[in-house]
Each structure stands twice: as C-alpha cells, then as structure tokens.
Motif scaffolding. Structure first.
Motif, PDB file in Angstrom:
ATOM      1  N   ILE A 203       0.870  -1.173   0.000  1.00 43.94           N
ATOM      2  CA  ILE A 203       0.000   0.000   0.000  1.00 43.94           C
ATOM      3  C   ILE A 203       0.905   1.221   0.000  1.00 43.94           C
ATOM      4  O   ILE A 203       1.981   1.203   0.606  1.00 43.94           O
ATOM      5  N   ALA A 204       0.501   2.276  -0.694  1.00 46.35           N
ATOM      6  CA  ALA A 204       1.413   3.406  -0.927  1.00 46.35           C
ATOM      7  C   ALA A 204       1.505   4.380   0.242  1.00 46.35           C
ATOM      8  O   ALA A 204       2.538   5.024   0.419  1.00 46.35           O
ATOM      9  N   ASP A 205       0.440   4.505   1.040  1.00 44.23           N
ATOM     10  CA  ASP A 205       0.381   5.584   2.026  1.00 44.23           C
ATOM     11  C   ASP A 205       0.371   5.032   3.452  1.00 44.23           C
ATOM     12  O   ASP A 205      -0.459   4.179   3.791  1.00 44.23           O
ATOM     13  N   LEU A 206       1.281   5.535   4.294  1.00 46.21           N
ATOM     14  CA  LEU A 206       1.376   5.056   5.670  1.00 46.21           C
ATOM     15  C   LEU A 206       0.164   5.463   6.492  1.00 46.21           C
ATOM     16  O   LEU A 206      -0.308   4.701   7.345  1.00 46.21           O
ATOM     17  N   ASN A 207      -0.363   6.674   6.260  1.00 43.99           N
ATOM     18  CA  ASN A 207      -1.572   7.097   6.964  1.00 43.99           C
ATOM     19  C   ASN A 207      -2.696   6.090   6.748  1.00 43.99           C
ATOM     20  O   ASN A 207      -3.367   5.668   7.694  1.00 43.99           O
ATOM     21  N   GLN A 208      -2.911   5.738   5.489  1.00 39.87           N
ATOM     22  CA  GLN A 208      -3.997   4.817   5.172  1.00 39.87           C
ATOM     23  C   GLN A 208      -3.733   3.438   5.773  1.00 39.87           C
ATOM     24  O   GLN A 208      -4.651   2.802   6.304  1.00 39.87           O
TER      25      GLN A 208
END
Length: 383
Positions: A203-208
């Motif tokens: 997955i590209a985004d750490l927040n998500q």
C-alpha cells in the motif's frame, strides 16, 4: 498478493492473516527521515499486540545513511557559521561556542545509527537481516538477469538491488513465520513485486495503512475536525498555529525564481499569516488507545516568505564572476501542512492535553521574476 481492496486488507488484518507491518525508505524520506514525527512514533501502538513492526536491514541502512548525510551537512553549516561569526566579532575560535554541546565533531554515521536504534526500541521494532536464514542472493541474481520484478528492463538497475534484497528477505521471513506482511511503499517496483508474492501486500500511504488498524477512532477524529472547520475549538486551533509557527521558525525552505543573470538564494524568514480552517482535510486515524486518538489531516496556510537573491555575472576578459549586489524579496503563498493531532478519546475531558505535530516536508517557494536593482529608486542620481 494481487492488489486488494481496502476492505480485503482490513479483513486480513481482522482475521490475523496480515500480522506485520513494514515501511520502505521512500516513506521515511517523505517526512524528512524525522523519526520523532507522530506517524512514526505511534508505531508503538503495536507493542504487545499480535502485529509485528518489521524493518528490513536494507531499509535501516538506507535511512541511517540519509540521516547521516543531513547530519554531516548541518555540522558543516554550523562550523562555517561559527567561524564567520568569530572572525567578524574578533572572538577566539575556542570561545565562540561550546562545540562539544552541538556534537559538531561527532561521527554523523554513528549519530544516525543511534537515532534509529532509539526509534526501533521505542516502537519495539524488529530488524529483518539481509543474509543468514533470509539469504536469497541466488534468486535475486536470477531475477536481475531475467528482468523479473522488482527489476525493470532499463540501464539504471543499481538502485533496484537494495529493493530486491529488502523485498525477498521480507518474503522469506513471512514464509518462515507463516504470516503476511503489509508493506508501505510508494515505489512501483515494490508494488509490482508484492502483486506477485503470496505473502506481501503493498500500500502506498502510511496514513492509510495505519487507519486499517484503527477504525474505532474514526468518529472521534471526525468530530474534532468538524469542530476545527467550524472554528469552535480554540484549544486545537491555538496548538496548530503554534506548531506551524515552530516549524516555520526553522526557515527551512528553498527559494526559487527567474532572473536574466545568475543568482544564488538564501531563505531569510517564513511567517504564518492565516489558516483556512474550513478546508481542513478529512481525518485519517493512525492510532487509538484507551485514552487518546491520533489522526492526521491537511490544512492550507497562507505564509509570507522572505529570501535574499544574490546576483552575479561572468566577466568576459578574465572569466571571473562579478557581484551585482542582492535583493531581499517577499512572497505570500499557500502551503499545505500535514498535521498529526492527538485528542482525548472522551470529549468530556476537554482539549487541554492535545498534541499537534507538523510533518517536516520540503517547501519550495517560487518568487517569480527577480532582477538586480529592482527595488532601487529610479530617480536616484548615480555617480
């Protein structure tokens, strides 16, 4: 694994299929390798849980190298500034400042290792070694020469070797432990490799990624952002303003522009003017515990920047550069800031104990056309 929907990832986390999280170098770089930023510090939420926080040895080496490089640059800048100050004020070099207290002579690589080790301890992370039981060197070479992911059919393949070691050793670890790992990376090579792996999900985004583990705090975060947008929570707005002003105090931005002559720039100041509270972004919950909820959001702020442009031209006869003086120029523009905000889980407790952290991201300011003598009085008589 083939690309999964958000619901599929959440389901695998819920049933324990995905029981580890790892982060690529580009995610650390996105936040300036600031290991103190809340999005990294709150990885401690997994301590004592069934979810492991893993760091590939390759990624650790890359991140510490980046930290060491910046640390060495600040050391050089500090020494240069202290030397210039001592010469101008006629102060003996030994009396300018207590150099030892600034660690100006310390080894930057050792300092970077120390920072990462402290961070790893704080979040109870485990380093996955590149060799030993995870050694996949033979398969990595086969993939390289067969042009299989994460390698691509192009000349510049050197940078792909670290990715290959990181990914394949993580995959070997996952296979040995009988788990799947959620990999956070914005790199296309990582995404392609994970799509063909039985154990790795990208997955590209750490927040998500962190939000998938923290659905329970969503309502609290949304309530806090709604208060923010409506201007009904002075405690949060005051903390955000203070945090952004503290970030801007670093005067850490790159001044750019256009001129008919060559120039160098130096940032002078950055001052917060206003924040568009109504446009605050949707919250993404990154951590929840028994007392507090931590979420990230974006806010747009008007900032006044000032920079010095030093101009010069090359003298034709001797080919030396000749100074044309300098101009101090101001520019007000909108800047997006990513915030990590921690609020009480129970709103009845009030907002006095909230925390706000600002992501350290690169800021570039375009000052437009800037020319020598542009602020000079055209009616002033020259001699």
């Amino acid at each position: 694994m083939p690309k999964l929907s958000d619901d599929d990832v959440k389901a695998k986390i819920a049933d324990g299929s995905i029981s580890a999280l790892t982060i690529d170098t580009n995610v650390f770089d996105k936040y300036g390798c600031n290991l103190d930023f809340a999005i990294f510090r709150r990885l401690d939420q997994f301590t004592g849980s069934a979810v492991a926080v893993l760091f590939s040895e390759i990624i650790v080496r890359e991140v510490t190298r980046h930290i060491a490089k910046e640390a060495a640059e600040t050391q050089r800048a500090l020494k240069k500034a202290l030397s210039a100050h001592g010469k101008r004020w006629k102060i003996d070099s030994a009396e300018v400042a207590p150099i030892a207290s600034y660690r100006a002579e310390d080894d930057s690589g050792a300092a970077a290792d120390e920072q990462f080790e402290s961070f790893r301890d704080a979040v109870n992370g485990e380093v996955v070694p590149a060799l030993g039981v995870n050694d996949r060197t033979g398969e990595i070479l086969d993939r390289y020469f067969s042009v299989l992911t994460p390698f691509e059919n192009k000349d510049a393949k050197k940078s792909e070797f670290p990715d290959a070691f990181a990914l394949m050793t993580l995959e070997a670890y996952a296979q040995r432990e009988g788990m799947s790992i959620l990999c956070v990376s914005g790199d296309k090579g990582w995404a392609n490799f994970c799509a063909g792996s039985e154990r790795l999900v990208c997955i590209a985004d750490l927040n998500q990624a962190l939000s998938f583990f923290n659905e329970s705090g969503r309502l609290v975060a949304e309530a806090a952002v709604n208060l923010l947008r409506a201007g009904q929570t002075e405690e949060i707005t005051a903390e955000i303003e203070s945090a952004i002003e503290y970030r801007l105090d670093d005067v850490d931005f790159y001044a750019d522009g256009w001129s008919s002559v060559e120039f160098e720039t130096e940032p002078l100041s950055a001052t917060l003017q206003s924040i568009d509270w109504e446009a605050a972004g949707a919250p993404v919950v990154i951590a929840v515990d028994s007392d507090v909820v931590t979420f990230t959001t974006l806010v747009a702020a008007r900032v006044s920047f000032e920079a010095s442009f030093r101009f010069e031209v090359r003298d034709s006869p001797d080919r030396d550069y000749v100074s044309l003086g300098s101009e101090d120029v101001s520019k007000e523009t909108s800047v997006d800031f990513e915030l990590a905000i921690t609020v009480p889980k129970d709103p009845d407790e009030g907002m006095e104990s909230i925390e706000v952290d600002v992501a350290r991201r690169h800021i570039q300011v375009d000052f437009g056309t800037v020319e020598p003598f542009q602020n000079e009085n055209p009616h002033h008589e020259r001699y």
